[in-house]
Design a protein around this motif. Structure first.
Motif, PDB file in Angstrom:
ATOM      1  N   ASN A  54      20.783  12.764  -4.145  1.00  0.00           N
ATOM      2  CA  ASN A  54      21.335  13.913  -3.420  1.00  0.00           C
ATOM      3  C   ASN A  54      22.767  13.672  -2.962  1.00  0.00           C
ATOM      4  O   ASN A  54      23.498  14.614  -2.692  1.00  0.00           O
ATOM      5  CB  ASN A  54      20.454  14.286  -2.224  1.00  0.00           C
ATOM      6  N   LEU A  55      23.173  12.412  -2.858  1.00  0.00           N
ATOM      7  CA  LEU A  55      24.542  12.077  -2.479  1.00  0.00           C
ATOM      8  C   LEU A  55      25.507  12.201  -3.664  1.00  0.00           C
ATOM      9  O   LEU A  55      26.690  12.416  -3.476  1.00  0.00           O
ATOM     10  CB  LEU A  55      24.630  10.668  -1.897  1.00  0.00           C
ATOM     11  N   MET A  79      17.293  10.272  -1.933  1.00  0.00           N
ATOM     12  CA  MET A  79      18.461  10.426  -1.047  1.00  0.00           C
ATOM     13  C   MET A  79      19.738  10.041  -1.794  1.00  0.00           C
ATOM     14  O   MET A  79      20.756  10.717  -1.648  1.00  0.00           O
ATOM     15  CB  MET A  79      18.292   9.567   0.206  1.00  0.00           C
ATOM     16  N   ARG A  80      19.676   8.993  -2.578  1.00  0.00           N
ATOM     17  CA  ARG A  80      20.866   8.547  -3.333  1.00  0.00           C
ATOM     18  C   ARG A  80      21.276   9.600  -4.360  1.00  0.00           C
ATOM     19  O   ARG A  80      22.455   9.877  -4.530  1.00  0.00           O
ATOM     20  CB  ARG A  80      20.567   7.211  -4.000  1.00  0.00           C
TER      21      ARG A  80
END
Length: 131
Positions: free
Chosen positions: A129-130, A126-127
């Motif tokens: 993808n940010l 998730m990180r």
């Protein structure tokens, strides 16, 4: 079809909580006996159903809810990691004090560790993808 680790982690954890929640309500003696929960009285079985069954069903609902509501996904995965790290911590303390174990405790610890690892991988994904 490629499933993200985030989605896999949330679904896996939700299904585990759902399965154990249902099992704890339907047959608390079956669920509790491998780890030697006595559950010899109706009161003890009611409490086991309420605490373990109810808690796990509530957690399952939160994980499935987070699948549809993106702003709850990171908190769900963080909860997953912290919940199972707490379980591993308590289990480790118990094992070190009691100096006794069975295969169920070992397999449970491995499942908890797996759930922590997939949660951490999901947070890292998730990180990335940010960025």
């Amino acid at each position: 079809i490629r499933t993200s680790m985030k989605k896999f982690s949330i679904i896996f954890t939700g299904v585990m909580f759902l399965a154990f929640g249902i099992a704890s309500i339907v047959d608390p003696i079956f669920v509790g006996s491998p780890v030697e929960y006595g559950l010899t009285s109706p009161i003890s079985r009611i409490e086991f159903r309420a605490f373990y069954g109810g808690m796990e069903l509530g957690l399952a609902a939160f994980f499935f809810y987070s699948l549809r509501h993106i702003r709850f996904q990171a908190p769900a995965i963080l909860l997953q990691i912290l919940f199972f790290v707490g379980c591993l911590f308590g289990r480790g303390i118990g094992l070190s004090i009691e100096k006794e174990y069975n295969s169920v405790l070992i397999w449970t610890a491995l499942a908890e560790l797996f759930t922590v690892v997939i949660g951490i991988i999901a947070l890292i994904e998730m990180r990335k993808n940010l960025a």
